[in-house]
Motif scaffolding. Structure first.
Motif, PDB file in Angstrom:
ATOM      1  N   ARG A 190       5.271  -2.342 -17.407  1.00 40.24           N
ATOM      2  CA  ARG A 190       5.648  -3.473 -16.136  1.00 40.24           C
ATOM      3  C   ARG A 190       6.669  -2.860 -15.413  1.00 40.24           C
ATOM      4  O   ARG A 190       7.976  -2.971 -16.053  1.00 40.24           O
ATOM      5  CB  ARG A 190       5.745  -4.722 -16.639  1.00 40.24           C
ATOM      6  N   PHE A 191       6.642  -2.491 -14.040  1.00 46.30           N
ATOM      7  CA  PHE A 191       7.788  -1.949 -13.349  1.00 46.30           C
ATOM      8  C   PHE A 191       8.237  -3.020 -12.355  1.00 46.30           C
ATOM      9  O   PHE A 191       7.463  -3.576 -11.761  1.00 46.30           O
ATOM     10  CB  PHE A 191       7.530  -0.430 -12.655  1.00 46.30           C
ATOM     11  N   GLU A 192       9.463  -3.256 -12.056  1.00 46.17           N
ATOM     12  CA  GLU A 192       9.979  -3.601 -10.935  1.00 46.17           C
ATOM     13  C   GLU A 192      10.543  -2.861  -9.854  1.00 46.17           C
ATOM     14  O   GLU A 192      11.269  -2.175  -9.997  1.00 46.17           O
ATOM     15  CB  GLU A 192      10.847  -4.699 -11.449  1.00 46.17           C
ATOM     16  N   PHE A 193      10.001  -3.103  -8.662  1.00 42.78           N
ATOM     17  CA  PHE A 193      10.501  -2.337  -7.458  1.00 42.78           C
ATOM     18  C   PHE A 193      10.840  -3.376  -6.263  1.00 42.78           C
ATOM     19  O   PHE A 193      10.140  -4.337  -6.142  1.00 42.78           O
ATOM     20  CB  PHE A 193       9.407  -1.351  -7.006  1.00 42.78           C
ATOM     21  N   ARG A 194      12.096  -3.286  -6.007  1.00 40.08           N
ATOM     22  CA  ARG A 194      12.578  -4.112  -4.752  1.00 40.08           C
ATOM     23  C   ARG A 194      12.564  -3.250  -3.693  1.00 40.08           C
ATOM     24  O   ARG A 194      13.181  -1.940  -3.371  1.00 40.08           O
ATOM     25  CB  ARG A 194      14.220  -4.447  -5.074  1.00 40.08           C
ATOM     26  N   VAL A 195      11.838  -3.581  -2.709  1.00 41.00           N
ATOM     27  CA  VAL A 195      11.541  -3.072  -1.370  1.00 41.00           C
ATOM     28  C   VAL A 195      12.034  -3.631  -0.129  1.00 41.00           C
ATOM     29  O   VAL A 195      11.599  -4.879  -0.017  1.00 41.00           O
ATOM     30  CB  VAL A 195       9.903  -2.520  -1.387  1.00 41.00           C
ATOM     31  N   GLU A 196      12.817  -2.963   0.723  1.00 40.15           N
ATOM     32  CA  GLU A 196      13.309  -3.764   1.817  1.00 40.15           C
ATOM     33  C   GLU A 196      12.269  -3.326   3.043  1.00 40.15           C
ATOM     34  O   GLU A 196      11.888  -2.021   2.857  1.00 40.15           O
ATOM     35  CB  GLU A 196      14.526  -2.914   2.152  1.00 40.15           C
ATOM     36  N   VAL A 256      14.748  -0.054  -3.037  1.00 39.92           N
ATOM     37  CA  VAL A 256      16.186  -0.408  -3.401  1.00 39.92           C
ATOM     38  C   VAL A 256      16.572  -0.307  -4.623  1.00 39.92           C
ATOM     39  O   VAL A 256      17.585   0.443  -5.076  1.00 39.92           O
ATOM     40  CB  VAL A 256      16.652  -1.769  -2.918  1.00 39.92           C
ATOM     41  N   THR A 257      15.749  -0.705  -5.458  1.00 40.78           N
ATOM     42  CA  THR A 257      15.950  -0.805  -6.910  1.00 40.78           C
ATOM     43  C   THR A 257      14.521  -0.657  -7.544  1.00 40.78           C
ATOM     44  O   THR A 257      13.561  -0.790  -6.969  1.00 40.78           O
ATOM     45  CB  THR A 257      16.818  -1.824  -7.616  1.00 40.78           C
ATOM     46  N   GLN A 258      14.618   0.320  -8.799  1.00 44.34           N
ATOM     47  CA  GLN A 258      13.239   0.300  -9.371  1.00 44.34           C
ATOM     48  C   GLN A 258      13.694   0.377 -11.104  1.00 44.34           C
ATOM     49  O   GLN A 258      14.632   1.099 -11.390  1.00 44.34           O
ATOM     50  CB  GLN A 258      12.340   1.645  -9.141  1.00 44.34           C
ATOM     51  N   VAL A 259      13.032  -0.505 -11.743  1.00 43.79           N
ATOM     52  CA  VAL A 259      13.368  -0.354 -13.223  1.00 43.79           C
ATOM     53  C   VAL A 259      11.975  -0.980 -14.082  1.00 43.79           C
ATOM     54  O   VAL A 259      11.287  -1.653 -13.670  1.00 43.79           O
ATOM     55  CB  VAL A 259      14.456  -1.587 -13.529  1.00 43.79           C
ATOM     56  N   ALA A 310       0.838  -1.187  -0.043  1.00 43.64           N
ATOM     57  CA  ALA A 310       0.044   0.121  -0.026  1.00 43.64           C
ATOM     58  C   ALA A 310       0.771   1.427   0.063  1.00 43.64           C
ATOM     59  O   ALA A 310       0.795   2.165  -0.883  1.00 43.64           O
ATOM     60  CB  ALA A 310      -0.990   0.081   1.291  1.00 43.64           C
ATOM     61  N   ALA A 311       1.954   1.260   0.830  1.00 43.23           N
ATOM     62  CA  ALA A 311       2.778   2.374   0.976  1.00 43.23           C
ATOM     63  C   ALA A 311       3.491   2.642  -0.618  1.00 43.23           C
ATOM     64  O   ALA A 311       3.638   3.777  -1.072  1.00 43.23           O
ATOM     65  CB  ALA A 311       3.786   2.223   1.880  1.00 43.23           C
ATOM     66  N   LEU A 312       4.098   1.619  -1.224  1.00 39.74           N
ATOM     67  CA  LEU A 312       4.463   1.896  -2.334  1.00 39.74           C
ATOM     68  C   LEU A 312       3.426   2.129  -3.585  1.00 39.74           C
ATOM     69  O   LEU A 312       3.713   3.127  -4.384  1.00 39.74           O
ATOM     70  CB  LEU A 312       4.953   0.340  -3.102  1.00 39.74           C
ATOM     71  N   GLN A 313       2.383   1.738  -3.370  1.00 36.25           N
ATOM     72  CA  GLN A 313       1.302   2.117  -4.391  1.00 36.25           C
ATOM     73  C   GLN A 313       0.915   3.529  -4.055  1.00 36.25           C
ATOM     74  O   GLN A 313       0.797   4.545  -5.280  1.00 36.25           O
ATOM     75  CB  GLN A 313      -0.250   1.370  -4.201  1.00 36.25           C
ATOM     76  N   GLU A 314       0.985   4.154  -2.925  1.00 36.86           N
ATOM     77  CA  GLU A 314       0.700   5.522  -2.747  1.00 36.86           C
ATOM     78  C   GLU A 314       1.794   6.376  -3.135  1.00 36.86           C
ATOM     79  O   GLU A 314       1.669   7.398  -3.850  1.00 36.86           O
ATOM     80  CB  GLU A 314       0.788   5.738  -0.989  1.00 36.86           C
ATOM     81  N   ALA A 315       3.159   5.859  -3.092  1.00 38.40           N
ATOM     82  CA  ALA A 315       4.318   6.692  -3.720  1.00 38.40           C
ATOM     83  C   ALA A 315       4.334   6.718  -4.998  1.00 38.40           C
ATOM     84  O   ALA A 315       4.528   7.693  -5.928  1.00 38.40           O
ATOM     85  CB  ALA A 315       5.654   5.895  -3.207  1.00 38.40           C
ATOM     86  N   ILE A 316       3.808   5.698  -5.726  1.00 40.20           N
ATOM     87  CA  ILE A 316       3.842   5.549  -7.143  1.00 40.20           C
ATOM     88  C   ILE A 316       2.721   6.722  -7.586  1.00 40.20           C
ATOM     89  O   ILE A 316       2.976   7.379  -8.588  1.00 40.20           O
ATOM     90  CB  ILE A 316       3.535   4.049  -7.801  1.00 40.20           C
ATOM     91  N   TYR A 317       1.755   6.693  -6.905  1.00 40.80           N
ATOM     92  CA  TYR A 317       0.249   7.494  -7.340  1.00 40.80           C
ATOM     93  C   TYR A 317       0.865   8.662  -7.135  1.00 40.80           C
ATOM     94  O   TYR A 317       0.516  10.006  -7.914  1.00 40.80           O
ATOM     95  CB  TYR A 317      -0.627   7.278  -6.516  1.00 40.80           C
ATOM     96  N   ALA A 318       1.605   9.211  -5.979  1.00 36.93           N
ATOM     97  CA  ALA A 318       2.092  10.630  -5.529  1.00 36.93           C
ATOM     98  C   ALA A 318       2.941  11.181  -6.597  1.00 36.93           C
ATOM     99  O   ALA A 318       3.007  12.183  -7.028  1.00 36.93           O
ATOM    100  CB  ALA A 318       2.506  10.744  -4.287  1.00 36.93           C
ATOM    101  N   ALA A 377      10.273   7.204  -2.477  1.00 36.40           N
ATOM    102  CA  ALA A 377      10.156   7.277  -1.150  1.00 36.40           C
ATOM    103  C   ALA A 377       8.767   6.689  -0.534  1.00 36.40           C
ATOM    104  O   ALA A 377       8.234   7.801   0.188  1.00 36.40           O
ATOM    105  CB  ALA A 377      10.783   8.309  -0.327  1.00 36.40           C
ATOM    106  N   PRO A 378       8.405   5.598  -0.372  1.00 34.49           N
ATOM    107  CA  PRO A 378       7.306   5.344   0.412  1.00 34.49           C
ATOM    108  C   PRO A 378       7.254   5.470   1.966  1.00 34.49           C
ATOM    109  O   PRO A 378       8.260   5.767   2.408  1.00 34.49           O
ATOM    110  CB  PRO A 378       7.102   3.821   0.011  1.00 34.49           C
ATOM    111  N   ALA A 379       6.175   5.683   2.312  1.00 35.29           N
ATOM    112  CA  ALA A 379       5.987   6.163   3.768  1.00 35.29           C
ATOM    113  C   ALA A 379       6.506   5.023   4.737  1.00 35.29           C
ATOM    114  O   ALA A 379       6.996   5.092   5.745  1.00 35.29           O
ATOM    115  CB  ALA A 379       4.496   6.326   4.132  1.00 35.29           C
TER     116      ALA A 379
END
Length: 137
Positions: A130-136, A108-111, A7-15, A101-103
């Motif tokens: 199609r994007f790939e995001f590696r999230v720690e 770590v990476t996005q491509v 959800a935090a990643l989705q919010e960051a993408i939308y923002a 910068a998600p909440a």
């Protein structure tokens, strides 16, 4: 796994998408988290962007937890040709190549992993990125 960070990643993408003046100008602010109903009263048939499907896989190692988020962003043009949607898709790629910068969690990476352009009903066009995001976590 970091499905909790989804959800935090989705919010960051939308923002990021809705906060970009160039992209927002190209679609006149029509950036949505759900499909647009073009048959609704007052619906605008102009181009728009939607957030789409997401798949999350575990990406954990000793002492680290996280996930690989494969997220789709789609550019729609109910009328017209591919030229306009390709220009908008290029702006989506530009916006989502800048650090997010998600909440919660840390990207770590996005491509961009790929894109598919296609014709849709009634002569419209659509490009799915199609994007790939590696999230720690």
């Amino acid at each position: 796994m970091s499905v909790l960070k989804s959800a935090a990643l989705q919010e960051a993408i939308y923002a990021a998408l809705s906060g970009d003046a160039v992209l927002s100008g190209l679609v006149e602010g029509r950036i949505f988290d759900e499909a647009v109903h073009l048959d609704a009263p007052g619906a605008d048939p102009g181009p728009y962007v939607t957030l789409g499907d997401e798949t999350v896989r575990d990406w954990s190692a000793i002492g680290l937890t996280g996930g690989i988020h494969e997220a789709q962003v789609s550019v729609h043009a109910p009328t017209g040709g591919f030229a306009s949607v390709k220009g908008i898709a290029a702006e989506v790629e530009r916006v989502l190549s800048a650090p997010l910068a998600p909440a919660s969690g840390r990207v770590v990476t996005q491509v961009l992993r790929g894109a598919r352009a296609r014709r849709v009903a009634e002569g419209g066009r659509r490009i799915d990125l199609r994007f790939e995001f590696r999230v720690e976590a």
